[in-house]
Design a protein around this motif. Structure first.
Motif, PDB file in Angstrom:
ATOM      1  N   ALA A  35       0.855  -1.188   0.000  1.00 36.18           N
ATOM      2  CA  ALA A  35       0.000   0.000   0.000  1.00 36.18           C
ATOM      3  C   ALA A  35       0.890   1.237   0.000  1.00 36.18           C
ATOM      4  CB  ALA A  35      -0.916   0.010   1.218  1.00 36.18           C
ATOM      5  N   TYR A  36       0.557   2.224  -0.828  1.00 34.61           N
ATOM      6  CA  TYR A  36       1.229   3.507  -0.775  1.00 34.61           C
ATOM      7  C   TYR A  36       0.753   4.253   0.474  1.00 34.61           C
ATOM      8  CZ  TYR A  36       2.634   2.665  -5.615  1.00 34.61           C
ATOM      9  OH  TYR A  36       3.179   2.123  -6.748  1.00 34.61           O
ATOM     10  N   GLY A  38      -1.059   6.324   3.028  1.00 32.51           N
ATOM     11  CA  GLY A  38      -2.356   6.967   3.022  1.00 32.51           C
ATOM     12  C   GLY A  38      -3.361   6.385   2.059  1.00 32.51           C
ATOM     13  N   CYS A  39      -3.015   5.260   1.418  1.00 30.46           N
ATOM     14  CA  CYS A  39      -3.911   4.662   0.424  1.00 30.46           C
ATOM     15  C   CYS A  39      -4.292   3.248   0.846  1.00 30.46           C
ATOM     16  CB  CYS A  39      -3.235   4.595  -0.949  1.00 30.46           C
ATOM     17  SG  CYS A  39      -2.794   6.196  -1.641  1.00 30.46           S
ATOM     18  N   ARG A  40      -5.369   2.750   0.250  1.00 30.07           N
ATOM     19  CA  ARG A  40      -5.747   1.357   0.457  1.00 30.07           C
ATOM     20  C   ARG A  40      -4.699   0.463  -0.198  1.00 30.07           C
ATOM     21  NH1 ARG A  40      -7.611  -0.864  -4.191  1.00 30.07           N
ATOM     22  NH2 ARG A  40      -8.343   0.522  -5.834  1.00 30.07           N
ATOM     23  N   ASP A  41      -4.767  -0.825   0.081  1.00 31.87           N
ATOM     24  CA  ASP A  41      -3.815  -1.767  -0.506  1.00 31.87           C
ATOM     25  C   ASP A  41      -3.899  -1.732  -2.031  1.00 31.87           C
ATOM     26  OD1 ASP A  41      -3.075  -2.476   1.991  1.00 31.87           O
ATOM     27  OD2 ASP A  41      -3.902  -4.503   1.940  1.00 31.87           O
ATOM     28  N   VAL A  42      -2.726  -1.635  -2.663  1.00 33.63           N
ATOM     29  CA  VAL A  42      -2.646  -1.683  -4.127  1.00 33.63           C
ATOM     30  C   VAL A  42      -2.430  -3.118  -4.594  1.00 33.63           C
ATOM     31  CG1 VAL A  42      -1.388  -0.825  -6.141  1.00 33.63           C
ATOM     32  CG2 VAL A  42      -1.768   0.670  -4.177  1.00 33.63           C
ATOM     33  N   GLY A  63      -5.278   1.012 -12.691  1.00 33.76           N
ATOM     34  CA  GLY A  63      -5.369   0.964 -11.240  1.00 33.76           C
ATOM     35  C   GLY A  63      -5.386  -0.429 -10.654  1.00 33.76           C
TER      36      GLY A  63
END
Length: 269
Positions: A35-36, A38-42, A63
């Motif tokens: 995850a980046y 502050g972001c949800r799991d990529v 995405g």
């Protein structure tokens, strides 16, 4: 002007890749999460393996995590899970070695070409390996020959066409003699002639290839196997024809084949 064909097989014969055994994966990813800030799991628990000299396409909607996954394969990003290249786990201790074994070609060649001339750019990687001048010159010459750009060492980067820049960017990676080659959207922004030329070059390279692409016909032609990512998960892993002619699977993941790959093409497979 006659089109130069390239000779990748020649330099690979002289300097063969350090390949894994037939039974050992060239690339192995186990339960990879990322995850980046502050972001949800990529990436959400991705696992797969690729054997030496396989050509595998990674497809999926925007995405899906495709490019993020690619950056894990040479240690530019590090998530939770295990990534192994030729049996070597990516870590702080091994990342320098990993990056000599895994060549990454970016979608935009201007992200990869930053020096003045073709020769300078292609020589940059080998120069940082501590090689002799003779060995560097040989690698530059061989890499440019492999992409049909023989004798272009003194050409200025800003004078090249988009297709030529793509090929020089590939040459900068080939000069490192990688075992695994990863290409992010290699056909983006190419006209039909440049796209066809690049496909011929990629077909001829007998190394492990991972091609990240929205160009589904390119995946069909170059890669017998495809992985489909969606929302950070691996949702399908099959032969490329099987995947591309599964209309429900493509539609569910916002993908679509061109008209020419309709039912008539499926009947020929």
């Amino acid at each position: 002007m006659r089109e130069k064909r390239g000779r990748p097989a020649d330099w690979l014969r002289r300097n063969p890749p350090v390949a894994a055994s037939d039974s050992s994966p060239a690339v192995e990813v186990t339960d990879l999460h990322f995850a980046y800030p502050g972001c949800r799991d990529v990436l959400r628990g991705i696992s797969f393996s690729i054997h030496p000299r396989e050509s595998v396409a990674i497809i999926g909607p925007n995405g899906a995590g495709k490019s993020t996954l690619a950056l894990h394969l040479n240690g530019l990003l590090r998530g939770d899970g295990v990534v192994r290249i030729l049996g070597l786990a990516v870590s702080d201790r091994t990342v320098r070695d990993i990056r000599t074994r895994v060549g990454l070609v970016f979608q935009d060649p201007d992200d990869q070409l930053f020096l003045t001339s073709v020769g300078q750019d292609v020589a940059f990687g080998p120069s940082n390996m501590g090689l002799s001048r003779t060995e560097i010159d040989e690698r530059v010459s061989d890499a440019l020959a492999a992409v049909g750009m023989d004798g272009s060492e003194n050409r200025l980067i800003h004078h090249l066409s988009s297709g030529e820049k793509k090929r020089v960017a590939l040459a900068t990676t080939l000069a490192m003699r990688p075992d695994v080659l990863i290409l992010d959207e290699p056909s983006a922004n190419l006209d039909p002639k440049a796209r066809r030329r690049l496909m011929q070059i990629l077909k001829s390279l007998p190394v492990t290839k991972i091609i990240i692409t929205h160009d589904l016909p390119l995946a069909y032609e170059l890669c017998p196997r495809a992985l489909l990512l969606s929302e950070g998960m691996l949702v399908a892993d099959s032969t490329t024809p099987e995947m591309l002619f599964d209309q429900r699977l493509l539609a569910a993941n916002d993908l679509e084949l061109p008209y020419a790959f309709g039912p008539q093409a499926r009947a020929e497979v």
